[in-house]
Design an enzyme around this catalytic site. Structure first.
Site, PDB file in Angstrom:
ATOM      1  N   PHE A 146       0.741  -1.242   0.017  1.00  0.00           N
ATOM      2  CA  PHE A 146      -0.143  -0.044  -0.013  1.00  0.00           C
ATOM      3  C   PHE A 146       0.980   1.308  -0.017  1.00  0.00           C
ATOM      4  O   PHE A 146       1.759   1.232   0.956  1.00  0.00           O
ATOM      5  CB  PHE A 146      -0.919  -0.023   1.175  1.00  0.00           C
ATOM      6  CG  PHE A 146      -2.165   0.962   1.259  1.00  0.00           C
ATOM      7  CD1 PHE A 146      -3.206   0.514   0.465  1.00  0.00           C
ATOM      8  CD2 PHE A 146      -2.016   2.227   1.856  1.00  0.00           C
ATOM      9  CE1 PHE A 146      -4.277   1.431   0.478  1.00  0.00           C
ATOM     10  CE2 PHE A 146      -2.872   3.174   1.658  1.00  0.00           C
ATOM     11  CZ  PHE A 146      -4.073   2.638   0.990  1.00  0.00           C
ATOM     12  N   ASP A 185       1.695  -4.679   8.736  1.00  0.00           N
ATOM     13  CA  ASP A 185       0.557  -4.091   8.661  1.00  0.00           C
ATOM     14  C   ASP A 185      -0.749  -4.861   8.559  1.00  0.00           C
ATOM     15  O   ASP A 185      -1.022  -5.592   7.665  1.00  0.00           O
ATOM     16  CB  ASP A 185       0.617  -3.047   7.274  1.00  0.00           C
ATOM     17  CG  ASP A 185      -0.528  -1.964   7.383  1.00  0.00           C
ATOM     18  OD1 ASP A 185      -1.565  -2.306   7.690  1.00  0.00           O
ATOM     19  OD2 ASP A 185      -0.140  -1.062   6.760  1.00  0.00           O
ATOM     20  N   TYR A 238     -10.931   1.774  10.219  1.00  0.00           N
ATOM     21  CA  TYR A 238     -12.091   2.066   9.819  1.00  0.00           C
ATOM     22  C   TYR A 238     -12.500   0.978   8.618  1.00  0.00           C
ATOM     23  O   TYR A 238     -13.496   1.312   7.873  1.00  0.00           O
ATOM     24  CB  TYR A 238     -12.140   3.301   9.064  1.00  0.00           C
ATOM     25  CG  TYR A 238     -10.882   3.790   8.025  1.00  0.00           C
ATOM     26  CD1 TYR A 238     -10.698   3.249   6.961  1.00  0.00           C
ATOM     27  CD2 TYR A 238      -9.736   4.676   8.579  1.00  0.00           C
ATOM     28  CE1 TYR A 238      -9.794   3.535   6.032  1.00  0.00           C
ATOM     29  CE2 TYR A 238      -8.745   4.851   7.856  1.00  0.00           C
ATOM     30  CZ  TYR A 238      -8.671   4.368   6.534  1.00  0.00           C
ATOM     31  OH  TYR A 238      -7.392   4.478   5.953  1.00  0.00           O
ATOM     32  N   LYS A 239     -11.515   0.019   8.414  1.00  0.00           N
ATOM     33  CA  LYS A 239     -11.910  -0.857   7.489  1.00  0.00           C
ATOM     34  C   LYS A 239     -12.647  -2.237   8.091  1.00  0.00           C
ATOM     35  O   LYS A 239     -13.958  -1.982   8.386  1.00  0.00           O
ATOM     36  CB  LYS A 239     -10.586  -1.679   6.807  1.00  0.00           C
ATOM     37  CG  LYS A 239     -10.187  -0.567   5.981  1.00  0.00           C
ATOM     38  CD  LYS A 239      -8.543  -0.811   5.452  1.00  0.00           C
ATOM     39  CE  LYS A 239      -8.064   0.253   4.773  1.00  0.00           C
ATOM     40  NZ  LYS A 239      -6.764   0.251   4.547  1.00  0.00           N
ATOM     41  N   ARG A 275     -12.243  -5.129  -7.080  1.00  0.00           N
ATOM     42  CA  ARG A 275     -11.990  -5.700  -5.949  1.00  0.00           C
ATOM     43  C   ARG A 275     -13.455  -5.756  -5.054  1.00  0.00           C
ATOM     44  O   ARG A 275     -14.248  -4.915  -4.882  1.00  0.00           O
ATOM     45  CB  ARG A 275     -11.156  -4.662  -4.899  1.00  0.00           C
ATOM     46  CG  ARG A 275     -10.204  -5.212  -3.823  1.00  0.00           C
ATOM     47  CD  ARG A 275      -9.392  -4.201  -3.588  1.00  0.00           C
ATOM     48  NE  ARG A 275      -9.840  -2.804  -3.015  1.00  0.00           N
ATOM     49  CZ  ARG A 275      -9.517  -2.253  -1.869  1.00  0.00           C
ATOM     50  NH1 ARG A 275      -8.224  -2.624  -1.383  1.00  0.00           N
ATOM     51  NH2 ARG A 275     -10.023  -1.216  -1.520  1.00  0.00           N
TER      52      ARG A 275
HETATM   53  C1  LIG Z   1      -5.904   1.484   4.416  1.00  0.00           C
HETATM   54  C2  LIG Z   1      -4.624   1.142   4.452  1.00  0.00           C
HETATM   55  C3  LIG Z   1      -3.866   2.231   5.124  1.00  0.00           C
HETATM   56  C4  LIG Z   1      -4.256   3.564   5.484  1.00  0.00           C
HETATM   57  O1  LIG Z   1      -3.615   4.371   6.164  1.00  0.00           O
HETATM   58  P1  LIG Z   1      -4.155   5.766   6.676  1.00  0.00           P
HETATM   59  O2  LIG Z   1      -2.976   6.324   7.569  1.00  0.00           O
HETATM   60  O3  LIG Z   1      -5.513   5.333   7.719  1.00  0.00           O
HETATM   61  O4  LIG Z   1      -4.548   6.630   5.762  1.00  0.00           O
HETATM   62  C5  LIG Z   1      -2.456   2.085   5.381  1.00  0.00           C
HETATM   63  N1  LIG Z   1      -1.914   0.702   4.955  1.00  0.00           N
HETATM   64  C6  LIG Z   1      -2.541  -0.171   4.416  1.00  0.00           C
HETATM   65  C7  LIG Z   1      -1.926  -1.321   4.035  1.00  0.00           C
HETATM   66  C8  LIG Z   1      -3.817   0.127   4.271  1.00  0.00           C
HETATM   67  O5  LIG Z   1      -4.431  -1.009   3.808  1.00  0.00           O
END
Ligand SMILES: *Cc1c(COP(=O)(O)O)cnc(C)c1O
Length: 447
Positions: free
Chosen positions: A137, A206, A231-232, A406
């Protein structure tokens, strides 16, 4: 599952079916994007309203103590701990995933460097690499780039198949996202952690697409650091606090770089010098967004309800049944349209999503790779919400160049009937070539 009747029968037998009632989902919508923004739990609105009107409106500053605002990062962290194989008192809910990654990656780099410096002189390796996946990501890579520049390290980015072979003695930290946000591929956390530690590297995981979606066992894998998203799959609401976990063997060894007063040993002593709190509290920085934290706590209380029905093991069982059913139905119902899944067929290597791509060499009446975005838009217009992730055109690995559709299958509220209906809509989009319509080919700011 071959018919609508089969789907309904599976829903009727589903031991987790009552959990859907804990969410406020729009009537008629098939929501397959809980991996990006989880839906609203029914309890959240009233609870947040109470926090606003009573805790803030009436009790004002007393609420830091009286309503437990000050202890919220630890209290909410304790609700996350059982979902990720951590123990009570080891997790804090705080800040964003990006910020938490900055904190733990910094700490892991310092620990790796110290370990290398104290190694017997004959075995001293220069620990100068942070290893990750090129298709990780992007925010994770951006944070790692900045930290590597600050610490004089190299960020080495490889494809998924090259990770194990790239674990050389120069690697200080292996930083990976456990479940890949594009493909839904899930790493073997225990094996990669062991391989990394065998060359003296630390691991940072992560869990953005893992926590609440698949069982995670941080202690079982002997991981070093982890962060994840609120939030996911945890359904904490837009911009919900994220979380951080540090193995107890490291937690008090190093200070994280954002040395704010919430991470101080005695924040209300108001002393001019910084003394880090012991334990995970030192990974806090400043005042927390209490209203968002309140909403996140409601999201996590849904998992407490799920615990009584079998917890993460039962959720995983249903998640695999949902993703299996979707993969199989796409194959049978959408045959001949050139779609295929890039999510591993092997259950052990799969998260809770399925990613589809369109044929690279489409025949007449088939969508090509460039139609993936419009396909997702056409599905959204039909009330089936998934999302689109563009490929990285300059990536060396073919899998990273794919344009992906997705679909997240959150077992808390997704029904087998939703899977069935989603595939019927997908087939209609293909058969009617709805992806050619101009209104589905306009790109929006957020995809
Ligand atoms: C959704 C996601 C993030 C989000 O990071 P934010 O700091 O909340 O914007 C980070 N890393 C991964 C792998 C994600 O899927």
């Amino acid at each position: 599952m071959n018919t609508l009747q089969d789907a309904r029968a599976l829903d009727a037998q589903d031991p987790l079916r009552s959990l859907r009632d804990l969410f406020s989902l729009p009537e008629g919508l098939i929501y397959l994007d809980g991996n990006s923004l989880g839906p609203l739990p029914r309890a959240t609105s009233a609870r947040v309203q109470q926090a606003v009107q009573s805790e803030w409106g009436q009790d004002l500053i007393q609420s830091w103590n009286k309503a437990g605002w000050f202890a919220a990062p630890q209290r909410v962290g304790d609700l996350i701990a059982p979902l990720i194989g951590a123990r009570s008192g080891e997790v804090v809910a705080t800040d964003s995933t990006s910020i938490n990654l900055f904190k733990v990656l910094h700490a892991s780099i310092l620990i790796a460097k110290t370990q290398a410096n104290t190694a017997a002189s004959g075995q001293k390796a220069s620990k100068n690499i942070v290893l990750s996946e090129r298709s990780n990501f992007p925010t994770d890579l951006y944070i790692a780039q900045a930290l590597c520049a600050q610490h004089g390290l190299q960020l080495k980015l490889v494809s998924q198949g090259e990770i194990a072979g790239s674990l050389t003695p120069e690697v200080a930290v292996l930083m990976l996202t456990h479940v890949h946000y594009r493909s839904g591929h899930m790493h073997n956390m225990a094996a990669l952690t062991q391989a990394a530690q065998a060359v003296g590297a630390l691991t940072v995981w992560d869990l953005a697409h893992s926590a609440g979606a698949v069982p995670v066992d941080l202690h079982g894998a002997n991981a070093d650091f982890a962060v994840g998203c609120g939030y996911k799959y945890l359904n904490g609401g837009p911009g919900a606090p994220a979380f951080a976990w540090v193995h107890p063997r490291h937690v008090s060894a190093f200070e994280q770089p954002l040395s704010g007063w919430w991470g101080h040993a005695a924040p209300f002593a108001f002393t001019p010098g910084y003394t880090a709190a012991s334990g995970i509290a030192r990974y806090l920085c400043g005042t927390q967004p209490i209203l968002s934290m309140t909403a996140l706590e409601c999201g996590l209380q849904v998992f407490e309800a799920a615990q009584a029905l079998g917890g993460m093991a039962a959720l995983r069982h249903k998640s695999l049944a949902l993703t299996d059913a979707f993969m199989q139905l796409v194959q049978t119902q959408c045959a001949g349209f050139g779609l295929h899944s890039v999510t591993p067929a092997a259950q052990a290597r799969r998260g809770s999503q399925v990613s589809l791509v369109c044929s690279a060499a489409p025949a007449a009446n088939q969508p090509g790779p460039a139609h993936a975005y419009a396909m997702v838009q056409a599905l959204i217009a039909r009330g089936v919400v998934g999302d689109y992730r563009a490929g990285d055109a300059s990536a060396p690995a073919a899998e990273d160049r794919l344009h992906i559709m997705r679909f997240g299958f959150t077992p808390l509220y997704t029904r087998f009937e939703d899977v069935w209906q989603a595939v019927q809509h997908l087939r209609a989009v293909l058969a009617n070539q709805e992806y050619l319509k101009p209104e589905f080919n306009q790109q929006h700011a957020v995809t």
